[in-house]
Design a protein around this motif. Structure first.
Motif, mmCIF file in Angstrom:
data_model
loop_
_atom_site.group_PDB
_atom_site.id
_atom_site.type_symbol
_atom_site.label_atom_id
_atom_site.label_comp_id
_atom_site.label_asym_id
_atom_site.label_seq_id
_atom_site.Cartn_x
_atom_site.Cartn_y
_atom_site.Cartn_z
ATOM 1 N N GLY A 1 0.837 -1.194 0.000
ATOM 2 C CA GLY A 1 0.000 0.000 0.000
ATOM 3 C C GLY A 1 0.868 1.237 0.000
ATOM 4 N N ALA A 2 0.293 2.362 -0.340
ATOM 5 C CA ALA A 2 1.043 3.625 -0.389
ATOM 6 C C ALA A 2 0.931 4.353 0.946
ATOM 7 C CB ALA A 2 0.527 4.495 -1.526
ATOM 8 N N SER A 3 1.204 3.643 2.050
ATOM 9 C CA SER A 3 1.020 4.214 3.385
ATOM 10 C C SER A 3 2.304 4.725 4.009
ATOM 11 C CB SER A 3 0.384 3.175 4.316
ATOM 12 O OG SER A 3 1.156 1.990 4.368
ATOM 13 N N GLY A 4 3.450 4.606 3.321
ATOM 14 C CA GLY A 4 4.696 5.158 3.834
ATOM 15 C C GLY A 4 4.657 6.676 3.786
ATOM 16 N N ALA A 5 5.396 7.316 4.707
ATOM 17 C CA ALA A 5 5.332 8.769 4.814
ATOM 18 C C ALA A 5 6.568 9.323 5.493
ATOM 19 C CB ALA A 5 4.082 9.180 5.597
ATOM 20 N N VAL A 6 6.684 10.651 5.462
ATOM 21 C CA VAL A 6 7.685 11.390 6.230
ATOM 22 C C VAL A 6 6.945 12.468 6.996
ATOM 23 C CG1 VAL A 6 9.736 12.855 6.171
ATOM 24 C CG2 VAL A 6 9.500 10.975 4.528
ATOM 25 N N THR A 7 7.164 12.550 8.297
ATOM 26 C CA THR A 7 6.525 13.555 9.148
ATOM 27 C C THR A 7 7.554 14.583 9.578
ATOM 28 O OG1 THR A 7 4.658 12.273 9.991
ATOM 29 C CG2 THR A 7 5.564 13.914 11.469
ATOM 30 N N VAL A 8 7.159 15.855 9.589
ATOM 31 C CA VAL A 8 8.027 16.929 10.058
ATOM 32 C C VAL A 8 7.504 17.431 11.394
ATOM 33 C CG1 VAL A 8 6.742 18.653 8.699
ATOM 34 C CG2 VAL A 8 9.053 19.172 9.517
ATOM 35 N N VAL A 9 8.420 17.651 12.336
ATOM 36 C CA VAL A 9 8.073 18.108 13.680
ATOM 37 C C VAL A 9 8.732 19.461 13.914
ATOM 38 C CG1 VAL A 9 8.138 17.560 16.142
ATOM 39 C CG2 VAL A 9 8.021 15.709 14.449
ATOM 40 N N ARG A 10 7.907 20.468 14.183
ATOM 41 C CA ARG A 10 8.398 21.808 14.520
ATOM 42 C C ARG A 10 7.785 22.213 15.853
ATOM 43 N NH1 ARG A 10 7.296 22.333 8.910
ATOM 44 N NH2 ARG A 10 9.168 22.842 7.674
ATOM 45 N N GLY A 11 8.624 22.237 16.869
ATOM 46 C CA GLY A 11 8.101 22.551 18.199
ATOM 47 C C GLY A 11 7.065 21.536 18.625
ATOM 48 N N ARG A 12 5.866 22.005 18.949
ATOM 49 C CA ARG A 12 4.786 21.120 19.374
ATOM 50 C C ARG A 12 3.893 20.691 18.219
ATOM 51 N NH1 ARG A 12 2.657 23.909 25.043
ATOM 52 N NH2 ARG A 12 4.675 23.824 26.156
ATOM 53 N N HIS A 13 4.260 21.086 17.018
ATOM 54 C CA HIS A 13 3.415 20.795 15.863
ATOM 55 C C HIS A 13 4.079 19.748 14.967
ATOM 56 C CE1 HIS A 13 0.933 24.253 16.935
ATOM 57 N NE2 HIS A 13 2.060 24.932 17.097
ATOM 58 N N GLN A 14 3.266 18.870 14.412
ATOM 59 C CA GLN A 14 3.767 17.872 13.473
ATOM 60 C C GLN A 14 2.776 17.701 12.342
ATOM 61 O OE1 GLN A 14 3.527 14.585 16.563
ATOM 62 N NE2 GLN A 14 2.753 13.432 14.782
ATOM 63 N N LYS A 15 3.286 17.389 11.158
ATOM 64 C CA LYS A 15 2.417 17.118 10.014
ATOM 65 C C LYS A 15 3.171 16.257 9.026
ATOM 66 C CE LYS A 15 3.551 21.142 7.144
ATOM 67 N NZ LYS A 15 2.991 22.288 6.387
ATOM 68 N N ARG A 16 2.445 15.604 8.167
ATOM 69 C CA ARG A 16 3.056 14.788 7.124
ATOM 70 C C ARG A 16 3.612 15.702 6.038
ATOM 71 N NH1 ARG A 16 0.302 9.624 7.416
ATOM 72 N NH2 ARG A 16 1.138 8.684 9.314
ATOM 73 N N ALA A 17 4.926 15.578 5.817
ATOM 74 C CA ALA A 17 5.572 16.379 4.784
ATOM 75 C C ALA A 17 5.603 15.650 3.456
ATOM 76 C CB ALA A 17 6.995 16.724 5.216
ATOM 77 N N ALA A 18 5.505 14.318 3.487
ATOM 78 C CA ALA A 18 5.484 13.506 2.264
ATOM 79 C C ALA A 18 4.636 12.272 2.536
ATOM 80 C CB ALA A 18 6.890 13.097 1.850
ATOM 81 N N THR A 19 3.829 11.906 1.575
ATOM 82 C CA THR A 19 2.948 10.744 1.708
ATOM 83 C C THR A 19 3.016 9.918 0.426
ATOM 84 O OG1 THR A 19 1.058 12.038 0.910
ATOM 85 C CG2 THR A 19 1.378 11.922 3.302
ATOM 86 N N ASP A 20 2.205 8.875 0.380
ATOM 87 C CA ASP A 20 2.094 8.031 -0.813
ATOM 88 C C ASP A 20 3.432 7.412 -1.206
ATOM 89 O OD1 ASP A 20 -0.643 8.599 -1.035
ATOM 90 O OD2 ASP A 20 -0.232 10.421 -2.171
ATOM 91 N N ILE A 21 4.105 6.820 -0.225
ATOM 92 C CA ILE A 21 5.343 6.094 -0.462
ATOM 93 C C ILE A 21 5.071 4.616 -0.205
ATOM 94 C CG2 ILE A 21 7.786 5.908 0.122
ATOM 95 C CD1 ILE A 21 7.578 8.726 1.326
ATOM 96 N N GLY A 22 5.662 3.742 -1.010
ATOM 97 C CA GLY A 22 5.365 2.321 -0.927
ATOM 98 C C GLY A 22 5.687 1.707 0.428
#
Length: 378
Positions: free
Chosen positions: A82-103
């Motif tokens: 599935g394309a569920s691999g990802a990269v998350t970025v963390v800045r201080g108390r905030h985090q979000k997915r910076a890249a998605t749809d990776i095998g």
């Protein structure tokens, strides 16, 4: 057991995280000067991590597979893509997915994930290794996105991550260790002139420059005395794969590579090698068990074990361990509180560790899904 699928074993072992209480998992034994803190949570099989531009922390997530296609894995177990691999970025108390749809390849329940495994930065550009954990020919069964991400070194482009080098294809064509084609890109160091990549499946350290790949080092098979549980005659020797999992640039300019070791994952047999291009790898630190990542901070080598008691004992004791290596041996920095850790970054007197790196994605572990701990080093 095939060496590239060894990390798949860790997914099943992740179920053992439930053996640790939530309190001890965060605040357990610590030899440093402060309590560990969770700086990111809700991560899906987090692995390698690194600091990027402007001080943000980036974490690779191996994902949880998907709806398919599904097929028999190297051990006969079913795995689904599935394309569920990802990269998350963390800045201080905030985090979000910076890249998605990776095998991502995983068991149907989302465990045993193999996908994005490490990240490094150079001149503002990100480089990401994406695991495969199989004979590269297996990719023929994957959709296009799987064939273009799994087994690759990716780099950031104008429209997201794009292919920098097909590591699995290189392994299929060359098989440097002559043990049969098997590829699992697992770690990367980004340099000005290229990238150093560890292929855990191929037992190699590779150099990537302008999409071209060459071998910097091969990590040899060795023999050990067979453990009693195999039922072999006393003193029988069996082969042991190296399974390099991590690479870091040392203060002396050389590359350092940590090894997991293959089955039967013997206690105290994992080592750290020093690699100078044009020379054979040299063992510079030993006595570890199942090394998953290494790094340098203020000139000191730090070594992270995914399973301090050994992978075959992880169901009973899933704790990892972090060591500092000096001239007089190794010093334990942290033990209790690390639940099958998967990656290490060092900055500002702290270790940042992707913890619960193989915990179930359904929230059944005591801390939910994976998270990142900040651990003081003093």
């Amino acid at each position: 057991m095939r060496r590239s699928r060894i990390l798949a074993l860790l997914g099943a072992a992740g179920m053992a995280a439930g053996l640790l209480g939530a309190t001890s998992a965060v605040a357990g034994e610590h030899r440093g000067g402060g309590a560990p803190q969770v700086v990111a949570k809700g991560l899906d099989n987090p692995r390698g991590l690194a600091f990027g531009p402007h001080g943000a922390l980036y974490v690779t997530e191996a994902g949880s597979g998907g709806s398919g296609p599904c097929f028999a894995g190297p051990e006969g177990d079913e795995v689904c893509w599935g394309a569920s691999g990802a990269v998350t970025v963390v800045r201080g108390r905030h985090q979000k997915r910076a890249a998605t749809d990776i095998g991502s390849l995983a068991a149907p329940d989302g465990t045993q994930a193999i996908g994005p495994s490490d990240i490094a930065f150079r001149n503002g550009k990100a480089y990401v290794t994406v695991g495969l954990g199989a004979d590269p020919a297996m990719r023929d069964q994957l959709p296009l996105l799987g064939r273009k991400t799994n087994g690759w070194l990716l780099k950031s482009g104008w429209h997201g991550l794009v292919g920098a080098a097909d590591v699995a294809r290189f392994e299929a064509k060359n098989d440097p260790d002559k043990a049969g084609p098997d590829s699992n890109p697992n770690s990367v160091v980004a340099e000005r002139r290229g990238q150093a990549v560890v292929d855990a499946g191929g037992n190699t350290l590779l150099w990537v420059k302008h999409s071209k790949i060459r071998v910097l080092a091969k990590f040899p098979e060795r023999t050990i005395v067979a453990p009693d549980f195999l039922g072999l005659p006393p003193g029988t020797k069996i082969p042991l794969q190296s399974v390099p999992t991590s690479v870091a640039k040392g203060p002396d300019g050389a590359y350092y590579v940590g090894e997991l070791t293959g089955f039967p994952f013997p206690h105290g047999k994992a080592r750290v090698y020093k690699v100078k291009p044009g020379h054979e790898p040299k063992v510079v630190a030993s006595g570890f068990t199942n090394v998953i990542d290494i790094g340098f901070h203020h000139g000191k080598l730090y070594v992270l074990e995914i399973a301090h008691a050994g992978l075959l004992n992880a169901e009973q004791d899933p704790r990892g361990a972090l060591y500092r290596v000096g001239h007089h041996g190794k010093k334990l920095i942290k033990h209790t509180g690390l639940v099958m850790p998967g990656g290490l970054a060092l900055r500002g007197g702290n270790a940042y560790i992707s913890n619960c790196s193989v915990c179930p994605a359904d929230g059944s572990s005591p801390l939910g899904t994976g998270h990142v701990l900040r651990v003081p080093l003093k």
